[in-house]
Scaffold this motif. Structure first.
Motif, PDB file in Angstrom:
ATOM      1  N   ARG A 327      70.036-135.871  10.870  1.00 45.64           N
ATOM      2  CA  ARG A 327      69.113-136.479  11.841  1.00 45.64           C
ATOM      3  C   ARG A 327      67.771-135.734  11.850  1.00 45.64           C
ATOM      4  NH1 ARG A 327      71.117-139.572  16.017  1.00 45.64           N
ATOM      5  NH2 ARG A 327      68.882-139.857  16.448  1.00 45.64           N
ATOM      6  N   ALA A 328      67.838-134.414  11.732  1.00 46.92           N
ATOM      7  CA  ALA A 328      66.594-133.632  11.672  1.00 46.92           C
ATOM      8  C   ALA A 328      65.804-133.974  10.416  1.00 46.92           C
ATOM      9  CB  ALA A 328      66.912-132.138  11.704  1.00 46.92           C
ATOM     10  N   TYR A 351      58.696-134.504  14.936  1.00 44.44           N
ATOM     11  CA  TYR A 351      59.026-133.113  14.618  1.00 44.44           C
ATOM     12  C   TYR A 351      59.768-132.454  15.781  1.00 44.44           C
ATOM     13  CZ  TYR A 351      55.800-133.613  10.680  1.00 44.44           C
ATOM     14  OH  TYR A 351      55.176-134.024   9.528  1.00 44.44           O
ATOM     15  N   HIS A 352      59.370-132.778  17.017  1.00 40.39           N
ATOM     16  CA  HIS A 352      60.103-132.263  18.177  1.00 40.39           C
ATOM     17  C   HIS A 352      61.531-132.799  18.194  1.00 40.39           C
ATOM     18  CE1 HIS A 352      57.265-129.839  20.401  1.00 40.39           C
ATOM     19  NE2 HIS A 352      56.334-130.765  20.297  1.00 40.39           N
ATOM     20  N   LYS A 353      61.672-134.054  17.813  1.00 40.03           N
ATOM     21  CA  LYS A 353      63.000-134.659  17.732  1.00 40.03           C
ATOM     22  C   LYS A 353      63.841-133.929  16.685  1.00 40.03           C
ATOM     23  CE  LYS A 353      65.191-139.165  16.896  1.00 40.03           C
ATOM     24  NZ  LYS A 353      64.920-140.590  16.523  1.00 40.03           N
ATOM     25  N   ALA A 354      63.229-133.584  15.573  1.00 43.84           N
ATOM     26  CA  ALA A 354      63.950-132.846  14.534  1.00 43.84           C
ATOM     27  C   ALA A 354      64.386-131.478  15.047  1.00 43.84           C
ATOM     28  CB  ALA A 354      63.068-132.696  13.293  1.00 43.84           C
ATOM     29  N   MET A 355      63.513-130.808  15.790  1.00 43.18           N
ATOM     30  CA  MET A 355      63.876-129.500  16.340  1.00 43.18           C
ATOM     31  C   MET A 355      64.985-129.630  17.376  1.00 43.18           C
ATOM     32  SD  MET A 355      60.372-127.271  16.636  1.00 43.18           S
ATOM     33  CE  MET A 355      61.303-125.763  16.882  1.00 43.18           C
ATOM     34  N   GLY A 356      65.057-130.778  18.044  1.00 46.64           N
ATOM     35  CA  GLY A 356      66.148-131.009  18.983  1.00 46.64           C
ATOM     36  C   GLY A 356      67.495-131.051  18.287  1.00 46.64           C
TER      37      GLY A 356
END
Length: 716
Positions: A327-328, A351-356
């Protein structure tokens, strides 16, 4: 024809597999980069001297350092991925038609219907957003292809081992299988332990190498459907290539983890598969490897289904790490695509979603740091750079973080950051240079010089390191290349500072500067050093282009300087005087001593100048405007050739710049009478009276005679 196309596509895919390994092992993409910065450090130097005077003014040293550069995602990997993914989609559609045996009408109708449903559900998206959505769908298909090809190729290496181990006798074959299979099993187990169980043994083959080898064996295996191999291979390999070339470490980690899961599971199931189907032929030492795809009891496809089920169970038994990394990876690629379409808000969200999903994935941290620096959000940039250093430390992140601390006036924090970076990356050009720069900011000159010298010794052929050493030592060094503008600038500055002018120093020719400050500093010091020996540079053209206002304000001074030392001193005085008069801030007060030096030098006695004709007279009033004898001699020739206005202008300028000198007032008064300016002539004579009464009385009869002639000419 079809065979040739197939061979070309499969060869290209094999090349991309090798490219993935090259990016993974050697050409790791730099998600954050540094750029060179040049600063002009002023100093004082002796730039000219004559019999009794010495001119000291500002000279320029070049000090170079590093800072972060905004690093956008590369476009070309995504373009290659899109083009090849279209090929993969076409072959996938052909494969679907082949196994379902439906007509083209139904197939195309289904595709159109699917596109229509997506369009109806997204009525407000524009063409760019549509392309972005298509790219994300292709990315999703590529991830599914990686999932499928990893399962379907998991038996490729065991089958190869089974084939290579077959020998003339069963006992020898069994021995070969045990050795090769044991080596393979131990390596993939060690790879899994090192990668995911923190064994830290560093004695195993990286799992991506096994995966790439299995994929290449799969796509060239003629026993598998041609369209299936081409479609899955194209989609999966282009996706992996995009991840590797863009530095999508979350995607690479997810693919490696899934490959290991599939291959470890197959390594244990494949012997059972062989024993359950081919036990008797194997004992007879028959070449069973030729018919493994035709298993009579348990088909290999059933094993693949079992691997898929066991693999998914394995993934979620370990907290779904592969799922979150995948998902990241998807979010990272969506962010790259959004950034390339200049949708930076969406990119930041992705990118924030990937870090999540994967907090320590390097691509998200570096991309967000780049976006934060671009928007001057240095606090956020510092956070992302610090986060990236937990798992993906790079010299660039230490340099960037230290520079952010310096901008926030936290110099000691910057120093500690660079010292930590120096421990991880010893003898790194960028970190050592920044350490020297930081110590200099703390006014610890000895420490700064130590690091400048350390960099120069570690990188003897690096122009930046050598130029910084020149700046630090203020001492000329031998055997340095003069073609670098920073080295040349600092060498000239050292000579000017010490007042040493060598005739062996080559001058610059035909230099066309750019936005690089090193070029301008090179021009500045060269003009101060060589003076009239330097060829005439197009300073007026550079000023017209706006360089003097936007890049190098000293260009106005250089324009006047060039005039002075190319026999146009009066024009130089006028330009510099006008420049000083227009300065309301006082920043140009240092130019006053230049103006004073030039003026006094122009008044000093000069050797005899031969003035024979009009040309030499015009040259004389331009080159020696404040030499009274030369001026008078030149004016006589000018008047004789009907050049009274030029003579008047020369005498006027001499009188204006030398108001305290009665001789120039007398010369001007006499010439004013020549052209009928009687009032100006009387005013000049009165001024001469106040300055030198003896001269006035000696010249008054001549003046009165000329005055009567001037009055007579006016009456006529």
């Amino acid at each position: 024809m079809q065979q040739k196309i197939q061979t070309i596509v499969l060869s290209l895919l094999s090349f991309l597999c090798l490219a993935c390994l090259i990016f993974f092992f050697w050409l790791k993409p730099e998600l954050i980069q540094v750029k060179e910065l040049s600063e002009l450090i002023p100093d004082q130097g002796i730039v000219d001297q004559n019999q009794a005077l010495q001119l000291k003014t500002t000279i320029l040293f070049v000090r170079q350092s590093f800072d972060l550069a905004i690093n956008m995602p590369a476009v070309w990997p995504l373009l290659i991925s899109c083009i090849l993914s279209v090929v993969g989609l076409i072959t996938l559609v052909l494969y679907f038609k082949e196994i379902t045996n439906i007509s083209w009408a139904f197939l195309l109708a289904g595709i159109v219907l699917g596109i229509g449903i997506i369009s109806l559900n997204s009525p407000k998206i524009n063409s760019l957003e549509s392309f972005q959505l298509l790219a994300e769908l292709i990315n999703l298909l590529g991830i599914l292809a990686i999932l499928a090809i990893s399962v379907l190729s998991s038996a490729a290496i065991p089958q190869l081992i089974f084939q290579l181990g077959h020998s003339q006798s069963y006992s020898q074959s069994l021995k070969n299988w045990l050795i090769l299979g044991g080596f393979y099993l131990v390596n993939i187990l060690l790879s899994y332990g090192n990668t995911h169980l923190y064994w830290d043994l560093s004695i195993s083959i990286p799992p991506l190498l096994f995966g790439i080898a299995a994929w290449i064996l799969f796509i060239w295996n003629n026993k598998t459907n041609r369209l299936l191999r081409m479609s899955l291979g194209t989609l999966a390999i282009t996706t992996l290539f995009t991840w590797a070339s863009l530095g999508n470490d979350a995607g690479i980690a997810a693919s490696q983890h899934w490959i290991l899961i599939c291959q470890i599971t197959m390594a244990f199931l494949f012997p059972l598969f062989l024993l359950s189907n081919f036990q008797s032929p194997i004992q007879q030492n028959l070449p069973v490897h030729k018919i493994t795809h035709k298993a009579p009891r348990v088909p290999i496809n059933l094993i693949y289904i079992g691997i898929c089920i066991l693999g998914l169970a394995w993934v979620f038994a370990r907290n779904g790490s592969v799922w979150h990394q995948t998902r990241a990876a998807m979010a990272n690629q969506s962010g790259d695509i959004a950034w390339l379409f200049q949708n930076k808000k969406q990119a930041e969200f992705d990118y924030h979603k990937a870090m999540g999903h994967s907090k320590l994935n390097g691509q998200s941290s570096f991309r967000l740091a780049n976006l934060a620096i671009e928007s001057n959000d240095f606090e956020a940039a510092a956070y992302y750079l610090s986060t990236s250093q937990l798992k993906h430390p790079t010299y660039a992140s230490f340099v960037g973080l230290a520079n952010i601390f310096q901008k926030e006036n936290q110099i000691f924090q910057a120093l500690f950051t660079l010292q930590k970076g120096n421990q991880l990356f010893p003898n790194n050009l960028q970190i050592l240079t920044q350490l020297a720069h930081t110590y200099e900011s703390l006014n610890l000159i000895d420490s700064a010089q130590y690091f400048y010298q350390k960099v120069a010794l570690a990188f003897p052929k690096n122009a930046l390191a050598q130029a910084n050493l020149l700046y630090s030592k203020k001492k000329a060094l031998l055997d340095l290349p003069l073609d670098d503008p920073s080295i040349r600038t600092n060498n000239l500055a050292i000579s000017l500072k010490n007042g040493t002018f060598s005739t062996n120093t080559p001058s610059i020719e035909n230099l066309e500067p750019t936005g690089d400050l090193r070029d301008w500093a090179n021009i500045y010091n060269s003009m101060l050093y060589f003076k009239g020996k330097l060829g005439i540079l197009p300073t007026q053209r550079w000023i017209a282009k706006g360089y003097g206002n936007t890049i190098f304000p000293e260009l106005q001074l250089l324009d006047a300087w060039q005039d002075y030392y190319h026999n146009k001193p009066l024009r130089a005085l006028e330009k510099l005087s006008l420049l000083l008069d227009s300065d309301a801030t006082g920043k140009l007060d240092a130019y006053k001593n230049i103006l004073e030096f030039w003026h006094k030098s122009m008044r000093m006695p000069h050797g005899q100048v031969q003035i024979k004709d009009l040309k030499s007279a015009l040259h004389a009033i331009e080159a020696y405007p404040f030499q009274a004898d030369i001026l008078q001699e030149a004016i006589l020739i000018l008047n004789a050739n009907k050049y009274e206005k030029q003579a008047y202008e020369a005498s006027l300028q001499a009188a204006r710049w030398n108001e305290e000198d009665a001789t120039f007032q007398w010369i001007y008064a006499l010439q004013a009478l020549k052209i009928g300016e009687i009032d100006y002539a009387k005013e000049a004579m009165n001024h001469a009276l106040s300055q030198d009464p003896k001269l006035f009385m000696a010249r008054k009869p001549i003046f009165d005679q000329e005055l009567q002639q001037a009055i007579g000419r006016q009456k006529f």
